[in-house]
Write a protein that holds these residues in place. Structure first.
Motif, PDB file in Angstrom:
ATOM      1  N   VAL A 123       6.662   4.114  -5.121  1.00  0.00           N
ATOM      2  CA  VAL A 123       6.340   5.522  -4.884  1.00  0.00           C
ATOM      3  C   VAL A 123       5.323   5.926  -5.939  1.00  0.00           C
ATOM      4  N   ASP A 124       4.102   6.308  -5.482  1.00  0.00           N
ATOM      5  CA  ASP A 124       3.047   6.622  -6.447  1.00  0.00           C
ATOM      6  C   ASP A 124       3.163   8.049  -6.962  1.00  0.00           C
ATOM      7  N   ALA A 125       2.192   8.449  -7.784  1.00  0.00           N
ATOM      8  CA  ALA A 125       2.244   9.772  -8.415  1.00  0.00           C
ATOM      9  C   ALA A 125       2.097  10.904  -7.413  1.00  0.00           C
ATOM     10  N   ALA A 126       1.527  10.614  -6.224  1.00  0.00           N
ATOM     11  CA  ALA A 126       1.396  11.625  -5.165  1.00  0.00           C
ATOM     12  C   ALA A 126       2.575  11.602  -4.205  1.00  0.00           C
ATOM     13  N   GLN A 127       3.638  10.849  -4.565  1.00  0.00           N
ATOM     14  CA  GLN A 127       4.852  10.715  -3.766  1.00  0.00           C
ATOM     15  C   GLN A 127       4.603   9.983  -2.454  1.00  0.00           C
ATOM     16  N   THR A 128       3.559   9.174  -2.411  1.00  0.00           N
ATOM     17  CA  THR A 128       3.308   8.323  -1.243  1.00  0.00           C
ATOM     18  C   THR A 128       4.100   7.036  -1.398  1.00  0.00           C
ATOM     19  N   VAL A 129       4.815   6.641  -0.333  1.00  0.00           N
ATOM     20  CA  VAL A 129       5.637   5.439  -0.376  1.00  0.00           C
ATOM     21  C   VAL A 129       4.807   4.240   0.076  1.00  0.00           C
ATOM     22  N   LEU A 130       4.778   3.212  -0.759  1.00  0.00           N
ATOM     23  CA  LEU A 130       4.077   1.969  -0.437  1.00  0.00           C
ATOM     24  C   LEU A 130       5.118   0.879  -0.230  1.00  0.00           C
ATOM     25  N   LYS A 132       5.736  -3.173   2.171  1.00  0.00           N
ATOM     26  CA  LYS A 132       5.066  -4.230   2.934  1.00  0.00           C
ATOM     27  C   LYS A 132       4.665  -3.735   4.326  1.00  0.00           C
ATOM     28  N   ALA A 133       5.322  -2.660   4.802  1.00  0.00           N
ATOM     29  CA  ALA A 133       4.995  -2.124   6.124  1.00  0.00           C
ATOM     30  C   ALA A 133       3.939  -1.024   6.072  1.00  0.00           C
ATOM     31  N   SER A 134       3.718  -0.435   4.892  1.00  0.00           N
ATOM     32  CA  SER A 134       2.726   0.644   4.782  1.00  0.00           C
ATOM     33  C   SER A 134       1.959   0.459   3.480  1.00  0.00           C
ATOM     34  N   MET A 135       0.804  -0.170   3.604  1.00  0.00           N
ATOM     35  CA  MET A 135      -0.003  -0.473   2.424  1.00  0.00           C
ATOM     36  C   MET A 135      -1.361   0.204   2.551  1.00  0.00           C
ATOM     37  N   PRO A 136      -1.815   0.870   1.495  1.00  0.00           N
ATOM     38  CA  PRO A 136      -3.158   1.475   1.527  1.00  0.00           C
ATOM     39  C   PRO A 136      -4.222   0.392   1.385  1.00  0.00           C
ATOM     40  N   PRO A 137      -5.473   0.709   1.680  1.00  0.00           N
ATOM     41  CA  PRO A 137      -6.554  -0.270   1.518  1.00  0.00           C
ATOM     42  C   PRO A 137      -6.620  -0.771   0.074  1.00  0.00           C
ATOM     43  N   VAL A 140      -2.468  -5.765  -1.573  1.00  0.00           N
ATOM     44  CA  VAL A 140      -2.019  -7.024  -0.981  1.00  0.00           C
ATOM     45  C   VAL A 140      -0.555  -7.197  -1.338  1.00  0.00           C
ATOM     46  N   TRP A 141       0.281  -7.347  -0.310  1.00  0.00           N
ATOM     47  CA  TRP A 141       1.731  -7.446  -0.529  1.00  0.00           C
ATOM     48  C   TRP A 141       2.214  -8.765   0.079  1.00  0.00           C
ATOM     49  N   ARG A 142       2.533  -9.713  -0.793  1.00  0.00           N
ATOM     50  CA  ARG A 142       3.051 -11.009  -0.345  1.00  0.00           C
ATOM     51  C   ARG A 142       4.569 -10.998  -0.476  1.00  0.00           C
ATOM     52  N   VAL A 143       5.232 -11.224   0.648  1.00  0.00           N
ATOM     53  CA  VAL A 143       6.689 -11.127   0.704  1.00  0.00           C
ATOM     54  C   VAL A 143       7.309 -12.503   0.507  1.00  0.00           C
ATOM     55  N   GLY A 144       8.307 -12.575  -0.362  1.00  0.00           N
ATOM     56  CA  GLY A 144       9.039 -13.811  -0.589  1.00  0.00           C
ATOM     57  C   GLY A 144      10.520 -13.607  -0.362  1.00  0.00           C
ATOM     58  N   HIS A 145      11.268 -14.697  -0.428  1.00  0.00           N
ATOM     59  CA  HIS A 145      12.710 -14.636  -0.198  1.00  0.00           C
ATOM     60  C   HIS A 145      13.391 -13.711  -1.187  1.00  0.00           C
ATOM     61  N   VAL A 150       2.659  -8.264  -5.493  1.00  0.00           N
ATOM     62  CA  VAL A 150       1.850  -7.149  -5.004  1.00  0.00           C
ATOM     63  C   VAL A 150       0.624  -6.983  -5.896  1.00  0.00           C
ATOM     64  N   THR A 151      -0.543  -6.820  -5.273  1.00  0.00           N
ATOM     65  CA  THR A 151      -1.780  -6.518  -6.003  1.00  0.00           C
ATOM     66  C   THR A 151      -2.220  -5.109  -5.645  1.00  0.00           C
ATOM     67  N   LEU A 152      -2.353  -4.253  -6.648  1.00  0.00           N
ATOM     68  CA  LEU A 152      -2.781  -2.871  -6.456  1.00  0.00           C
ATOM     69  C   LEU A 152      -4.183  -2.707  -7.018  1.00  0.00           C
ATOM     70  N   LEU A 153      -5.092  -2.161  -6.214  1.00  0.00           N
ATOM     71  CA  LEU A 153      -6.444  -1.869  -6.665  1.00  0.00           C
ATOM     72  C   LEU A 153      -6.629  -0.359  -6.753  1.00  0.00           C
ATOM     73  N   ASN A 154      -7.176   0.100  -7.888  1.00  0.00           N
ATOM     74  CA  ASN A 154      -7.445   1.514  -8.121  1.00  0.00           C
ATOM     75  C   ASN A 154      -6.244   2.400  -7.780  1.00  0.00           C
ATOM     76  N   PRO A 155      -5.095   2.147  -8.401  1.00  0.00           N
ATOM     77  CA  PRO A 155      -3.911   2.959  -8.091  1.00  0.00           C
ATOM     78  C   PRO A 155      -4.066   4.393  -8.596  1.00  0.00           C
ATOM     79  N   VAL A 156      -3.333   5.291  -7.987  1.00  0.00           N
ATOM     80  CA  VAL A 156      -3.341   6.702  -8.396  1.00  0.00           C
ATOM     81  C   VAL A 156      -2.748   6.814  -9.796  1.00  0.00           C
ATOM     82  N   ALA A 157      -3.435   7.533 -10.678  1.00  0.00           N
ATOM     83  CA  ALA A 157      -2.933   7.724 -12.034  1.00  0.00           C
ATOM     84  C   ALA A 157      -1.747   8.676 -12.029  1.00  0.00           C
ATOM     85  N   GLY A 158      -0.812   8.434 -12.938  1.00  0.00           N
ATOM     86  CA  GLY A 158       0.358   9.297 -13.043  1.00  0.00           C
ATOM     87  C   GLY A 158       1.641   8.488 -13.093  1.00  0.00           C
ATOM     88  N   ARG A 159       2.734   9.168 -12.787  1.00  0.00           N
ATOM     89  CA  ARG A 159       4.061   8.566 -12.892  1.00  0.00           C
ATOM     90  C   ARG A 159       4.449   7.910 -11.575  1.00  0.00           C
TER      91      ARG A 159
END
Length: 339
Positions: A123-130, A132-137, A140-145, A150-159
Motif C-alpha cells: 500500500v503506497d503513500a496514496a493508499q493505492t494497493v499494489l 501481483k494482480a494490480s501493478m502500475p507501469p 515487475v512482480w515475480r511470484v514464488g512459492h 518485486v521491482t518498483l520504479l519511481n515509487p510514490v514518496a511517503g509512508r
C-alpha cells in the motif's frame, strides 16, 4: 563471489576414497588459485549430511564465509545474509509493516517472504494497493512459492506498508536512491584485528533533513553484545559528506554483524556487512594430508584393510619362523651324521 550450497560434499565417485582425494585436491589446488584471482567462495551447508569441514575450509581459504541451514526453513534468512555478504546494498528499514520512501528513490527491489498461498500486497503513500494482480507501469512482480520478488520504479514518496509478508525474512533493497556508501571490510580476520570503515552520506538532500540526521556504525559480536559508534549527527551530517569510523576491536572468535544506519525523521536505512574472526593459532594454509579427515563411510573399510594387513604380516612371520626352525633342525641332523 561464488556461492556453493550443498547437502553433501565432494561426490565425484561411488568410492569414498576417491571422493576424499577429490576434496583434498579442491583445498590444495583450486582454493589457492581462486584466492589468488580475488574470488571469494561463500558456502552453505544444508542439513547434517553436508561436509561441514570441507565447506568451511573452502570458504576460509578464499576469504569467504561459511553458513549452515539446518532445514529448508532456514533458507530465506540464509539468502538474505548471502545478499549482504556477496552484493551489499542499502536496505529500507521496516517497522510494524511500515516504511518511508524518498523522492530520490528511483528503483527498489523487494524480497517478500510469505506463507505459501498468502495474499501479498503493498500500500503506497496514496493508499493505492499494489499486488501481483494490480501493478502500475514499471512494476515487475515475480511470484514464488514462499518468496515474491518485486521491482518498483519511481515509487510514490511517503509512508508505505506491506501486508501478508513475513517481516523477519523479507528485505527492501535500494537499487537507485537514498543509500549509504561504505568501503569494503575484510570478511575474514584474526582475533585482535582492527578495521576502519569509510562511510558516505547520500548525495541527495533528504526531505526530512530538518528533523535531524544521524549516522551510526553498529557492531554486534558473536555473544550478541552491540557496540555503537556515532559517526555523524544533525549538526555535522551533510549530503555527500564522507566520514571514517574506527570499529571496535574484533577480540572474540566467531561472526560479527557490522552495519551503518542512517536515520532522519521516519526515514531509516542501513547497509550490513559480516566479518568472520578466526581464533588465534588457526592455520589457514591448506594441506593435502592432515587437513582433511577421512569421511565416516571410509573409516570402516580402511580399518578392515589395516586389520587384514596385520593378520597377513603375522601369518607371514610365523611361516618364515617355522621354515627357519625346520632348516635348523635339518642342519643339526646332518651335522650329527657327519660326526
Amino acid at each position: 563471489s561464488i556461492i556453493v550450497l550443498t547437502d553433501s560434499g565432494a561426490n565425484v565417485s561411488a568410492s569414498p576414497i576417491t571422493n576424499a582425494h577429490a576434496a583434498r585436491s579442491v583445498l590444495a589446488s583450486l582454493a589457492p588459485a581462486m584466492r589468488a584471482a580475488g574470488i571469494r567462495v561463500h558456502t552453505v551447508a544444508l542439513g547434517d549430511d553436508a561436509d561441514g569441514f570441507l565447506l568451511r575450509a573452502l570458504s576460509h581459504a578464499t576469504d569467504g564465509i561459511d553458513l549452515q541451514a539446518r532445514s529448508l526453513r532456514d533458507l530465506p534468512g540464509i539468502v538474505l545474509q548471502l545478499l549482504d555478504i556477496a552484493v551489499p546494498a542499502t536496505e529500507v528499514l521496516v517497522h510494524d509493516g511500515g516504511f518511508t520512501l524518498e523522492e530520490a528513490d528511483r528503483e527498489l527491489r523487494l524480497l517478500l517472504a510469505h506463507p505459501p498461498g498468502a495474499d501479498v500486497s503493498l500500500v503506497d503513500a496514496a493508499q493505492t494497493v499494489l499486488s501481483k494482480a494490480s501493478m502500475p507501469p514499471g512494476t515487475v512482480w515475480r511470484v514464488g512459492h514462499s518468496l515474491d520478488i518485486v521491482t518498483l520504479l519511481n515509487p510514490v514518496a511517503g509512508r508505505w506498508r506491506w501486508q501478508g509478508v513475513s517481516g523477519d525474512s523479507s528485505v527492501i533493497r535500494v537499487a537507485a536512491g537514498v543509500g549509504v556508501l561504505t568501503s569494503k571490510l575484510a570478511t575474514v580476520v584474526p582475533v585482535g584485528a582492527r578495521q576502519r570503515w569509510q562511510l558516505q552520506l547520500p548525495d541527495a538532500q533528504l526531505s526530512t533533513a530538518e528533523e535531524g540526521v544521524a549516522l551510526v556504525a553498529e557492531v554486534t559480536d558473536p555473544q550478541g553484545h552491540q557496540h555503537l559508534t556515532p559517526v555523524a549527527t544533525a549538526g555535522s551530517a551533510m549530503a555527500g559528506q564522507r566520514y571514517e569510523a574506527e570499529l571496535p576491536l574484533f577480540d572474540l572468535p566467531g561472526r560479527y554483524r557490522v552495519l551503518a544506519r542512517l536515520t532522519s525523521g521516519e526515514l531509516a536505512r542501513q547497509i550490513v556487512s559480516w566479518v568472520e574472526v578466526l581464533p588465534t593459532g588457526v592455520n589457514q594454509s591448506i594441506t593435502t594430508r592432515s587437513s582433511y579427515a577421512v569421511p565416516q563411510g571410509v573409516q570402516r573399510p580402511v580399518l578392515g584393510v589395516i586389520a587384514l594387513g596385520l593378520i597377513a604380516v603375522f601369518i607371514l612371520v610365523r611361516v618364515l619362523r617355522q621354515r627357519r626352525q625346520r632348516k635348523l633342525e635339518l642342519w643339526h641332523r646332518r651335522f650329527d651324521k657327519t660326526r
